[in-house]
Write an enzyme that holds these catalytic residues in place. Sequence first.
Site, mmCIF file in Angstrom:
data_model
loop_
_atom_site.group_PDB
_atom_site.id
_atom_site.type_symbol
_atom_site.label_atom_id
_atom_site.label_comp_id
_atom_site.label_asym_id
_atom_site.label_seq_id
_atom_site.Cartn_x
_atom_site.Cartn_y
_atom_site.Cartn_z
ATOM 1 N N ASP A 8 73.018 40.495 57.848
ATOM 2 C CA ASP A 8 73.668 40.343 58.926
ATOM 3 C C ASP A 8 73.713 41.954 59.585
ATOM 4 O O ASP A 8 72.832 42.570 59.016
ATOM 5 C CB ASP A 8 75.194 39.942 58.859
ATOM 6 N N CYS A 65 74.897 42.244 53.402
ATOM 7 C CA CYS A 65 75.626 42.275 54.514
ATOM 8 C C CYS A 65 76.410 43.700 54.595
ATOM 9 O O CYS A 65 76.086 44.335 53.366
ATOM 10 C CB CYS A 65 76.767 41.006 54.855
ATOM 11 N N THR A 67 79.416 44.325 52.954
ATOM 12 C CA THR A 67 80.071 44.307 51.592
ATOM 13 C C THR A 67 79.173 43.556 50.458
ATOM 14 O O THR A 67 79.184 43.738 49.496
ATOM 15 C CB THR A 67 81.342 43.916 51.419
ATOM 16 N N HIS A 98 73.645 36.013 31.873
ATOM 17 C CA HIS A 98 74.510 35.267 31.513
ATOM 18 C C HIS A 98 74.581 34.064 32.445
ATOM 19 O O HIS A 98 74.903 32.975 32.096
ATOM 20 C CB HIS A 98 75.970 35.853 31.381
ATOM 21 N N HIS A 134 75.090 30.381 26.427
ATOM 22 C CA HIS A 134 74.771 30.851 27.852
ATOM 23 C C HIS A 134 74.413 29.565 28.413
ATOM 24 O O HIS A 134 74.819 29.386 29.701
ATOM 25 C CB HIS A 134 73.891 32.081 28.017
HETATM 26 C C1 RB5 Z 1 80.776 42.112 59.209
HETATM 27 O O1 RB5 Z 1 81.418 42.984 59.881
HETATM 28 C C2 RB5 Z 1 80.984 42.219 57.843
HETATM 29 O O2 RB5 Z 1 82.080 41.452 57.732
HETATM 30 C C3 RB5 Z 1 80.126 41.661 56.982
HETATM 31 O O3 RB5 Z 1 78.863 42.369 57.179
HETATM 32 C C4 RB5 Z 1 80.339 41.507 55.519
HETATM 33 O O4 RB5 Z 1 80.829 42.681 54.966
HETATM 34 C C5 RB5 Z 1 81.149 40.363 55.040
HETATM 35 O O5 RB5 Z 1 81.440 39.920 54.185
#
Ligand code: RB5
Length: 154
Positions: A8, A65, A67, A98, A134
């Site tokens: 994203d 993205c 995070t 695993h 596993h």
């Molecule tokens: C976008 O602002 C953010 O929420 C997305 O990049 C991500 O971190 C979501 O999990």
Amino acid sequence: MRVGIASDHGGYGQKDQIAAFIRSLGHEVVDFGPFSPDPVDYPDYADKVGRAVSRGELDRGVLLCGTGLGMAITADKIPGVRAAAIQSIEFAELFREHNDGNVLALSGRFVAPEANERLVKIFLETEASPEARHRNRVEKIMREDDPAFEGVDA
Ligand code: RB5
């Protein structure tokens, strides 16, 4: 391997570098976008890559993205996908050994691109453990995809 990649806007700044890195390791990369830094909804892009993995059109997926969390949550709901947000070398190794993970979700905002490259290399080059305990546990993960599975006894 044939590896799908998508992001994203939170991961867009690293997508091209990570795609080039995967190619430098000798893999084919299919880029599912986006192709501009404009804001987009991460579930749409996790869906594109996750479904292609599920259909067997990709061997692995890499998602970026802010995070990695939203990408992993979305992709992991798709049958056949085992996705996780990974930030450490040890977790990348264990995710493959695993869990036989097939979709790696990375943070484009909190992890440097060079560190993400190290995670991607491990993700692509570590084999799943052949040990029965596993394999059995991975099979138990996958029964959650079966609508007929009613859950283990409480
Ligand atoms: C976008 O602002 C953010 O929420 C997305 O990049 C991500 O971190 C979501 O999990």
